[in-house]
Design a protein around this motif. Structure first.
Motif, mmCIF file in Angstrom:
data_model
loop_
_atom_site.group_PDB
_atom_site.id
_atom_site.type_symbol
_atom_site.label_atom_id
_atom_site.label_comp_id
_atom_site.label_asym_id
_atom_site.label_seq_id
_atom_site.Cartn_x
_atom_site.Cartn_y
_atom_site.Cartn_z
ATOM 1 N N LEU A 14 41.661 76.164 74.415
ATOM 2 C CA LEU A 14 41.194 77.457 73.914
ATOM 3 C C LEU A 14 42.300 78.508 73.980
ATOM 4 N N THR A 15 43.115 78.435 75.022
ATOM 5 C CA THR A 15 44.257 79.340 75.133
ATOM 6 C C THR A 15 45.231 79.115 73.988
ATOM 7 N N ALA A 16 45.436 77.849 73.630
ATOM 8 C CA ALA A 16 46.338 77.520 72.521
ATOM 9 C C ALA A 16 45.838 78.127 71.214
ATOM 10 N N TRP A 17 44.545 78.308 71.071
ATOM 11 C CA TRP A 17 43.990 78.922 69.859
ATOM 12 C C TRP A 17 44.013 80.443 69.928
ATOM 13 N N PHE A 18 43.723 81.010 71.105
ATOM 14 C CA PHE A 18 43.605 82.459 71.211
ATOM 15 C C PHE A 18 44.941 83.181 71.174
ATOM 16 N N LEU A 19 45.996 82.580 71.690
ATOM 17 C CA LEU A 19 47.293 83.265 71.714
ATOM 18 C C LEU A 19 47.802 83.639 70.321
ATOM 19 N N SER A 42 51.502 79.133 72.955
ATOM 20 C CA SER A 42 50.384 78.435 72.328
ATOM 21 C C SER A 42 50.667 76.935 72.202
ATOM 22 N N LEU A 43 51.841 76.607 71.701
ATOM 23 C CA LEU A 43 52.193 75.188 71.549
ATOM 24 C C LEU A 43 52.337 74.506 72.907
ATOM 25 N N SER A 44 52.826 75.231 73.894
ATOM 26 C CA SER A 44 52.931 74.673 75.243
ATOM 27 C C SER A 44 51.548 74.408 75.840
ATOM 28 N N ALA A 49 47.357 70.652 77.419
ATOM 29 C CA ALA A 49 45.959 70.235 77.268
ATOM 30 C C ALA A 49 45.876 68.766 76.879
ATOM 31 N N LEU A 50 46.722 68.348 75.953
ATOM 32 C CA LEU A 50 46.735 66.937 75.554
ATOM 33 C C LEU A 50 47.217 66.046 76.703
ATOM 34 N N PHE A 51 48.181 66.529 77.476
ATOM 35 C CA PHE A 51 48.670 65.770 78.627
ATOM 36 C C PHE A 51 47.573 65.599 79.675
ATOM 37 N N CYS A 52 46.743 66.626 79.860
ATOM 38 C CA CYS A 52 45.611 66.508 80.792
ATOM 39 C C CYS A 52 44.658 65.394 80.351
ATOM 40 N N GLN A 53 44.439 65.262 79.050
ATOM 41 C CA GLN A 53 43.572 64.193 78.557
ATOM 42 C C GLN A 53 44.202 62.815 78.776
ATOM 43 N N ILE A 54 45.522 62.741 78.609
ATOM 44 C CA ILE A 54 46.217 61.482 78.876
ATOM 45 C C ILE A 54 46.078 61.120 80.356
ATOM 46 N N LEU A 55 46.250 62.102 81.234
ATOM 47 C CA LEU A 55 46.097 61.849 82.674
ATOM 48 C C LEU A 55 44.676 61.415 83.014
#
Length: 102
Positions: A14-19, A42-44, A49-55
C-alpha cells in the motif's frame, strides 16, 4: 513471526501505491523537487513487499506445509502481478507529470 511477513507485505504494498499518488497530488503551482525520491521509495517498498512474500513462501516450505503452499500460490502470483503493474503505472505517471512541471 511469519504472520508479520504478510502484514508487512500488505503495508509496504500500500505504501508503494500511496507514495507516487502523494507526489502527483502535491501543490500544482510549484514544482515537486522530491518526485524522484518518492518514486525510488515506492519501488523499494514494492520490492520489499514482494521479498516478504518470498520469505513467507520459504517459511511454508521449511515447515513442510505443502497444502498451504498449494492453497496460496495462485493468490500470491495474482497479488504480486497486480502490485507490480499498478506500482509501475503510478510511478510512470509520477515521472511524466513532474518532469513536465519541473
Amino acid at each position: 513471526m511469519a504472520d508479520w511477513l504478510n502484514v508487512g507485505s500488505l503495508v509496504l504494498g500500500l505504501t508503494a501505491w500511496f507514495l507516487p499518488v502523494i507526489s502527483i497530488m502535491r501543490d500544482k503551482r510549484k514544482p515537486n523537487k522530491n518526485w524522484a525520491s518518492y518514486s525510488i521509495m515506492s519501488l523499494s517498498a514494492c520490492a520489499i513487499a514482494l521479498f516478504c512474500q518470498i520469505l513467507y513462501s520459504y517459511h511454508l516450505v521449511r515447515i513442510e506445509d505443502i497444502s498451504a503452499i498449494y492453497d496460496t500460490a495462485g493468490g500470491v502470483v495474482v497479488a504480486a502481478t497486480v502490485l507490480l503493474i499498478i506500482t509501475f503505472i503510478l510511478n510512470i505517471v509520477n515521472v511524466r507529470i513532474n518532469r513536465i512541471k519541473g
